[in-house]
Design an enzyme around this catalytic site. Structure first.
Site, PDB file in Angstrom:
ATOM      1  CG  HIS A  38      -2.002  -1.104   1.103  1.00  0.00           C
ATOM      2  ND1 HIS A  38      -2.752  -1.528   2.171  1.00  0.00           N
ATOM      3  CD2 HIS A  38      -2.393  -1.870   0.053  1.00  0.00           C
ATOM      4  CE1 HIS A  38      -3.573  -2.506   1.779  1.00  0.00           C
ATOM      5  NE2 HIS A  38      -3.360  -2.731   0.504  1.00  0.00           N
ATOM      6  CB  THR A  98      -3.661  -9.149   8.181  1.00  0.00           C
ATOM      7  OG1 THR A  98      -4.719  -9.000   7.227  1.00  0.00           O
ATOM      8  CG2 THR A  98      -2.932 -10.454   7.909  1.00  0.00           C
TER       9      THR A  98
END
Ligand SMILES: [Zn+2]
Length: 238
Positions: free
Chosen positions: A120, A190
């Site tokens: 990202h 995550t």
């Protein structure tokens, strides 16, 4: 043998470990996860973070974007935690090949990791949309309103993948290669809910898939070893 002991044994016997990490790796360094219940969703803004951190919003309400971005996304005082440090150590020992991260805070590099694939992007890279000149995060933090290039006056954009934007092809290609060739794949911090990052796991072909997370994930059934808890605490025991 408990889960941490089993993980120790897996780590000890491998020299081809790949780590895939999410927001949970950074929250232990004090960086908020804007997807979590305790995160930014519950703070007061005119728009939800997902709207503000979108390409459309950046283009149309740039000044408002930067107000939020400076306030909530630039945590430049955060320090690496035990998980970051352990991963860097394994890389130095020749055991770990790469860290693939969804985080944009640069804490893996701060801990000493070298091969870091930032799916990202990173708040530490910012570029002029007109001439391409690069700026560090402090330049953005110290700027007022919309940050502009000191060479040409162009508008600066963080090298961060906003909502509606695609991932970088080369970063994705390298991530897939590391995962498909890995002996051990450790996934930590995550919920594995975010596409396309979550889909990367499908490229793993080994039989040592380790999941380290505080809560259950949709991938739990596929894990060869499931370790529940905070990743910093668990890694500091290894
Ligand atoms: Zn410029």
């Amino acid at each position: 043998m408990n889960e941490v002991e089993q993980l120790k044994e897996i780590i000890a016997s491998s020299d081809n470990i790949v780590f895939f990490g999410g927001a949970g790796v950074s929250t232990e360094s004090g960086i908020p996860d804007f997807r979590s219940v305790d995160g930014l969703y519950h703070q007061k803004y005119d728009y939800p973070p997902e709207t503000i951190l979108s390409h459309t919003f950046y283009m149309s309400k740039t000044e408002e974007f930067y107000r939020f971005y400076r306030d909530k996304m630039l945590c430049l005082t955060a320090k690496p935690n035990a998980a970051h440090l352990k991963l860097a150590e394994w890389e130095r020992q020749g055991k770990l090949k790469a860290v693939i991260t969804q985080n944009i805070d640069g804490l893996h590099q701060a801990a000493g990791s070298r091969e870091v694939l930032e799916l990202h992007g990173s708040v530490h890279r910012n570029y002029c949309r007109k001439c391409g000149k690069l700026f560090d995060a402090k330049y953005i933090l110290d700027s007022k309103g919309i940050p502009t290039c000191d060479a040409c006056g162009g508008q600066i954009k963080p090298d961060v993948v906003l909502y509606e934007e695609g991932l970088d092809d080369e970063t994705l290609r390298k991530s897939i290669q590391y995962i498909s060739e890995a002996d051990v794949l450790i996934i930590g911090g995550t919920s594995l809910a975010v596409y396309p990052a979550a889909g990367l796991i499908d490229y793993y072909r080994g039989n040592k898939l380790v999941l380290v997370n505080k809560s259950a994930t949709p991938m739990d059934k596929r894990a060869d070893l499931l370790v529940q808890g905070s990743i910093g605490e668990i890694f500091s025991q290894i």
